[in-house]
Design a protein around this motif. Structure first.
Motif, PDB file in Angstrom:
ATOM      1  N   THR A 162       0.829  -1.202   0.000  1.00  0.00           N
ATOM      2  CA  THR A 162       0.000   0.000   0.000  1.00  0.00           C
ATOM      3  C   THR A 162       0.865   1.255   0.000  1.00  0.00           C
ATOM      4  OG1 THR A 162      -1.761  -1.184   1.180  1.00  0.00           O
ATOM      5  CG2 THR A 162      -1.824   1.216   1.233  1.00  0.00           C
ATOM      6  N   GLU A 163       1.912   1.247   0.808  1.00  0.00           N
ATOM      7  CA  GLU A 163       2.805   2.404   0.847  1.00  0.00           C
ATOM      8  C   GLU A 163       3.497   2.606  -0.492  1.00  0.00           C
ATOM      9  OE1 GLU A 163       6.679   4.445   1.390  1.00  0.00           O
ATOM     10  OE2 GLU A 163       6.393   2.304   0.989  1.00  0.00           O
ATOM     11  N   ALA A 164       3.976   1.521  -1.097  1.00  0.00           N
ATOM     12  CA  ALA A 164       4.659   1.618  -2.386  1.00  0.00           C
ATOM     13  C   ALA A 164       3.695   2.022  -3.495  1.00  0.00           C
ATOM     14  CB  ALA A 164       5.321   0.283  -2.723  1.00  0.00           C
ATOM     15  N   ALA A 165       2.426   1.568  -3.412  1.00  0.00           N
ATOM     16  CA  ALA A 165       1.442   1.897  -4.450  1.00  0.00           C
ATOM     17  C   ALA A 165       1.257   3.402  -4.579  1.00  0.00           C
ATOM     18  CB  ALA A 165       0.114   1.220  -4.129  1.00  0.00           C
ATOM     19  N   GLY A 166       1.265   4.101  -3.448  1.00  0.00           N
ATOM     20  CA  GLY A 166       1.120   5.555  -3.498  1.00  0.00           C
ATOM     21  C   GLY A 166       2.246   6.209  -4.268  1.00  0.00           C
ATOM     22  N   ARG A 167       3.451   5.698  -4.097  1.00  0.00           N
ATOM     23  CA  ARG A 167       4.592   6.255  -4.826  1.00  0.00           C
ATOM     24  C   ARG A 167       4.542   5.921  -6.311  1.00  0.00           C
ATOM     25  NH1 ARG A 167       8.494   3.445  -3.269  1.00  0.00           N
ATOM     26  NH2 ARG A 167       7.971   2.416  -1.309  1.00  0.00           N
ATOM     27  N   GLU A 168       3.763   4.876  -6.662  1.00  0.00           N
ATOM     28  CA  GLU A 168       3.654   4.460  -8.062  1.00  0.00           C
ATOM     29  C   GLU A 168       2.473   5.112  -8.772  1.00  0.00           C
ATOM     30  OE1 GLU A 168       5.688   2.506  -9.810  1.00  0.00           O
ATOM     31  OE2 GLU A 168       7.070   2.255  -8.129  1.00  0.00           O
ATOM     32  N   GLY A 169       1.781   6.044  -8.115  1.00  0.00           N
ATOM     33  CA  GLY A 169       0.675   6.740  -8.758  1.00  0.00           C
ATOM     34  C   GLY A 169      -0.682   6.102  -8.567  1.00  0.00           C
ATOM     35  N   ILE A 170      -0.761   5.037  -7.801  1.00  0.00           N
ATOM     36  CA  ILE A 170      -2.035   4.372  -7.536  1.00  0.00           C
ATOM     37  C   ILE A 170      -2.767   5.133  -6.439  1.00  0.00           C
ATOM     38  CG2 ILE A 170      -3.053   2.264  -6.562  1.00  0.00           C
ATOM     39  CD1 ILE A 170      -0.747   0.748  -7.985  1.00  0.00           C
ATOM     40  N   ARG A 171      -4.061   5.310  -6.635  1.00  0.00           N
ATOM     41  CA  ARG A 171      -4.868   6.060  -5.673  1.00  0.00           C
ATOM     42  C   ARG A 171      -5.901   5.184  -4.958  1.00  0.00           C
ATOM     43  NH1 ARG A 171      -1.141   8.220  -5.830  1.00  0.00           N
ATOM     44  NH2 ARG A 171      -0.563  10.283  -6.620  1.00  0.00           N
ATOM     45  N   LEU A 172      -6.123   3.975  -5.464  1.00  0.00           N
ATOM     46  CA  LEU A 172      -7.122   3.100  -4.855  1.00  0.00           C
ATOM     47  C   LEU A 172      -6.662   1.654  -4.991  1.00  0.00           C
ATOM     48  CD1 LEU A 172     -10.163   3.363  -3.700  1.00  0.00           C
ATOM     49  CD2 LEU A 172     -10.806   2.354  -5.891  1.00  0.00           C
ATOM     50  N   ILE A 173      -6.774   0.898  -3.903  1.00  0.00           N
ATOM     51  CA  ILE A 173      -6.573  -0.545  -3.941  1.00  0.00           C
ATOM     52  C   ILE A 173      -7.923  -1.198  -3.678  1.00  0.00           C
ATOM     53  CG2 ILE A 173      -5.447  -2.540  -2.898  1.00  0.00           C
ATOM     54  CD1 ILE A 173      -3.095  -0.776  -2.208  1.00  0.00           C
ATOM     55  N   ASP A 174      -8.407  -1.962  -4.649  1.00  0.00           N
ATOM     56  CA  ASP A 174      -9.693  -2.646  -4.536  1.00  0.00           C
ATOM     57  C   ASP A 174      -9.425  -4.049  -4.017  1.00  0.00           C
ATOM     58  OD1 ASP A 174     -12.137  -3.902  -4.856  1.00  0.00           O
ATOM     59  OD2 ASP A 174     -12.594  -2.907  -6.744  1.00  0.00           O
ATOM     60  N   MET A 175      -9.864  -4.327  -2.785  1.00  0.00           N
ATOM     61  CA  MET A 175      -9.595  -5.624  -2.168  1.00  0.00           C
ATOM     62  C   MET A 175     -10.629  -6.682  -2.520  1.00  0.00           C
ATOM     63  SD  MET A 175      -7.975  -4.667   1.547  1.00  0.00           S
ATOM     64  CE  MET A 175      -9.308  -3.584   2.095  1.00  0.00           C
ATOM     65  N   GLY A 176     -11.710  -6.295  -3.198  1.00  0.00           N
ATOM     66  CA  GLY A 176     -12.683  -7.277  -3.646  1.00  0.00           C
ATOM     67  C   GLY A 176     -13.686  -7.658  -2.574  1.00  0.00           C
ATOM     68  N   ARG A 177     -14.827  -8.119  -3.049  1.00  0.00           N
ATOM     69  CA  ARG A 177     -15.910  -8.539  -2.180  1.00  0.00           C
ATOM     70  C   ARG A 177     -15.476  -9.714  -1.308  1.00  0.00           C
ATOM     71  NH1 ARG A 177     -21.231 -11.411  -4.856  1.00  0.00           N
ATOM     72  NH2 ARG A 177     -21.898 -12.563  -2.998  1.00  0.00           N
ATOM     73  N   GLY A 178     -15.949  -9.727  -0.066  1.00  0.00           N
ATOM     74  CA  GLY A 178     -15.662 -10.850   0.819  1.00  0.00           C
ATOM     75  C   GLY A 178     -15.224 -10.379   2.192  1.00  0.00           C
ATOM     76  N   ASP A 179     -15.619 -11.138   3.212  1.00  0.00           N
ATOM     77  CA  ASP A 179     -15.283 -10.814   4.598  1.00  0.00           C
ATOM     78  C   ASP A 179     -13.967 -11.468   4.978  1.00  0.00           C
ATOM     79  OD1 ASP A 179     -17.621  -9.344   5.129  1.00  0.00           O
ATOM     80  OD2 ASP A 179     -18.761 -11.197   5.422  1.00  0.00           O
ATOM     81  N   LYS A 180     -12.969 -10.656   5.235  1.00  0.00           N
ATOM     82  CA  LYS A 180     -11.679 -11.110   5.734  1.00  0.00           C
ATOM     83  C   LYS A 180     -11.224 -10.132   6.812  1.00  0.00           C
ATOM     84  CE  LYS A 180     -11.014 -14.537   2.776  1.00  0.00           C
ATOM     85  NZ  LYS A 180     -10.906 -15.957   3.197  1.00  0.00           N
ATOM     86  N   GLU A 181     -10.612 -10.654   7.867  1.00  0.00           N
ATOM     87  CA  GLU A 181     -10.205  -9.800   8.977  1.00  0.00           C
ATOM     88  C   GLU A 181      -9.230  -8.722   8.523  1.00  0.00           C
ATOM     89  OE1 GLU A 181      -9.249 -10.594  13.641  1.00  0.00           O
ATOM     90  OE2 GLU A 181      -8.026 -11.699  12.179  1.00  0.00           O
ATOM     91  N   TYR A 182      -8.261  -9.110   7.665  1.00  0.00           N
ATOM     92  CA  TYR A 182      -7.267  -8.123   7.258  1.00  0.00           C
ATOM     93  C   TYR A 182      -7.890  -7.012   6.428  1.00  0.00           C
ATOM     94  CZ  TYR A 182      -6.919  -9.829   2.407  1.00  0.00           C
ATOM     95  OH  TYR A 182      -7.190 -10.155   1.099  1.00  0.00           O
ATOM     96  N   LYS A 183      -8.961  -7.304   5.708  1.00  0.00           N
ATOM     97  CA  LYS A 183      -9.646  -6.262   4.947  1.00  0.00           C
ATOM     98  C   LYS A 183     -10.284  -5.242   5.887  1.00  0.00           C
ATOM     99  CE  LYS A 183     -10.723  -9.148   0.907  1.00  0.00           C
ATOM    100  NZ  LYS A 183     -11.791  -9.617  -0.020  1.00  0.00           N
ATOM    101  N   ASP A 184     -10.852  -5.721   6.980  1.00  0.00           N
ATOM    102  CA  ASP A 184     -11.430  -4.794   7.953  1.00  0.00           C
ATOM    103  C   ASP A 184     -10.350  -3.907   8.573  1.00  0.00           C
ATOM    104  OD1 ASP A 184     -14.033  -5.653   7.597  1.00  0.00           O
ATOM    105  OD2 ASP A 184     -13.904  -7.187   9.153  1.00  0.00           O
ATOM    106  N   TRP A 185      -9.159  -4.455   8.768  1.00  0.00           N
ATOM    107  CA  TRP A 185      -8.066  -3.659   9.334  1.00  0.00           C
ATOM    108  C   TRP A 185      -7.584  -2.578   8.365  1.00  0.00           C
ATOM    109  CZ3 TRP A 185      -4.864  -8.538  11.087  1.00  0.00           C
ATOM    110  CH2 TRP A 185      -5.429  -9.044  12.252  1.00  0.00           C
ATOM    111  N   LEU A 186      -7.536  -2.909   7.079  1.00  0.00           N
ATOM    112  CA  LEU A 186      -6.870  -2.044   6.112  1.00  0.00           C
ATOM    113  C   LEU A 186      -7.804  -1.093   5.372  1.00  0.00           C
ATOM    114  CD1 LEU A 186      -4.402  -4.603   4.469  1.00  0.00           C
ATOM    115  CD2 LEU A 186      -3.942  -3.016   6.349  1.00  0.00           C
TER     116      LEU A 186
END
Length: 366
Positions: free
Chosen positions: A277-301
């Motif tokens: 996520t940190e590197a994505a910002g430096r690469e010009g990415i503005r959104l990371i789509d984690m996709g549908r679904g319940d996962k604990e790490y998705k709730d954290w991030l």
């Protein structure tokens, strides 16, 4: 509105340029799963892959693109259904369509989708359910990774940095590569992911040669609007976690993530996601789509959630009724289980038990 039908590989440069223009004109369509390169990748392996091109009645210019797959008897589905985490008819602003006329032009009796973007109003009457799809609004930070982590995820920062120090102490210096080109690293990710699918009782996608070939192909695509990105976290020279997913100019799709299962107590997957996520910002990415679904790490991030829809667009046809009667109860049962923890947790335990038996059986045969 006139509609022409094409194979994904047959789209000429003018049509691909018009498709990219439609993606660029709306943030709803910036997802790489909606790009012509993804449709072309699916088309290399799926004989039924097509693209319906909508043309303006005024000047005949292409203004909309619907990638889909057509099976026998006019049964259709969004292209890459089961793999794609974003589906839509990509169109220029202000364009609309009659869904039944569109299906007729595509020779479809029914069109199934499960990650349709919320904006698709002409499909609204055919939606059977909507679901949260968590995303990360990428913050471009200043300073080093630790500074960024404390600013972006203050609640996770202390625990994560402690785990990273433990990795360094026990395994070696951490090194993160956002866009790794080594094919061996991609093979390692696939091997980890296959093992994870088997352990958890899920269908092993990488047991299907065409999916392996698709990922191999997409990993080699380098284009202004679509690039396959393999990210790898190393401890010393040892890969410990990895992710592969496509990116557009501004959106990275989180697709296949896995880590060395022997190192799970170090949380290498979470560390890798944060580094990515940190590197994505430096690469010009503005959104990371984690996709549908319940996962604990998705709730954290996650920073917020989009809404995606599933359903069956149909026109009057006996095949449409039969297909809907067959598929809708299956989807309904799955969604009921996933939506209720009291049902989901026993189902998950059962799948893991099956996975354990399957893995131990495989080991015994080997």
């Amino acid at each position: 509105m006139e509609v022409s039908i094409h194979r994904p590989a047959e789209l000429d440069e003018a049509l691909r340029r018009a498709w990219h223009q439609a993606m660029d004109e709306s943030p709803d369509y910036a997802n790489p799963f909606l790009a012509p390169q993804f449709a072309a990748g699916i088309g290399r392996h799926r004989d039924g892959a097509h693209v319906a091109v909508l043309h303006s009645e005024e000047d005949g210019e292409p203004v909309g693109f619907l990638p889909y797959e057509r099976a026998s008897f006019g049964v259709g589905r969004a292209i890459g259904l089961g793999l794609s985490d974003c589906q839509a008819l990509v169109h220029r602003p202000g364009v609309t369509w009659d869904t039944r006329r569109l299906l007729r032009a595509c020779s479809l009796a029914t069109f199934e989708f499960d990650h349709l973007v919320e904006e698709q109003k002409p499909f609204a009457r055919y939606v059977t359910g909507t679901f949260a799809s968590p995303v990360i609004d990428v913050k471009v930070g200043e300073g080093d990774y630790a500074d960024w982590l404390r600013g972006a995820y203050p609640g996770l920062a202390r625990t994560t940095l402690k785990k990273e120090r433990r990795i360094v102490r026990d395994l070696g210096e951490l090194r993160f590569v956002f866009d790794e080109r080594d094919p061996a690293a991609l093979r390692t990710l696939m091997r980890w992911k296959s093992a994870q699918y088997r352990r958890t009782g899920r269908m092993d996608r990488f047991s299907r040669p065409w999916i392996v070939d698709l990922v191999d192909h997409l990993a080699r695509v380098r284009d202004e609007h679509f690039t396959g990105v393999l990210s790898v976290l190393y401890a010393g020279d040892r890969p410990i976690a990895a992710h592969f997913g496509p990116r557009s100019r501004t959106v990275l799709a989180a697709w296949f993530t896995a880590y060395d299962p022997g190192l799970r107590y170090y949380s290498p997957g979470l560390v890798m996601h944060l580094r990515m996520t940190e590197a994505a910002g430096r690469e010009g990415i503005r959104l990371i789509d984690m996709g549908r679904g319940d996962k604990e790490y998705k709730d954290w991030l996650k920073t917020r959630e989009l809404r995606v829809a599933e359903g069956f667009a149909t026109r009057p046809h006996p095949v449409a009724a039969a297909h809907r009667m067959w598929r809708r109860p299956v989807r309904g049962l799955r969604n009921t289980v996933l939506a209720h923890p009291r049902l989901r947790e026993p189902a998950d335990r059962l799948l893991k038990t099956v996975g354990s038996l399957r893995t131990s059986g495989r080991t015994g045969r080997d």
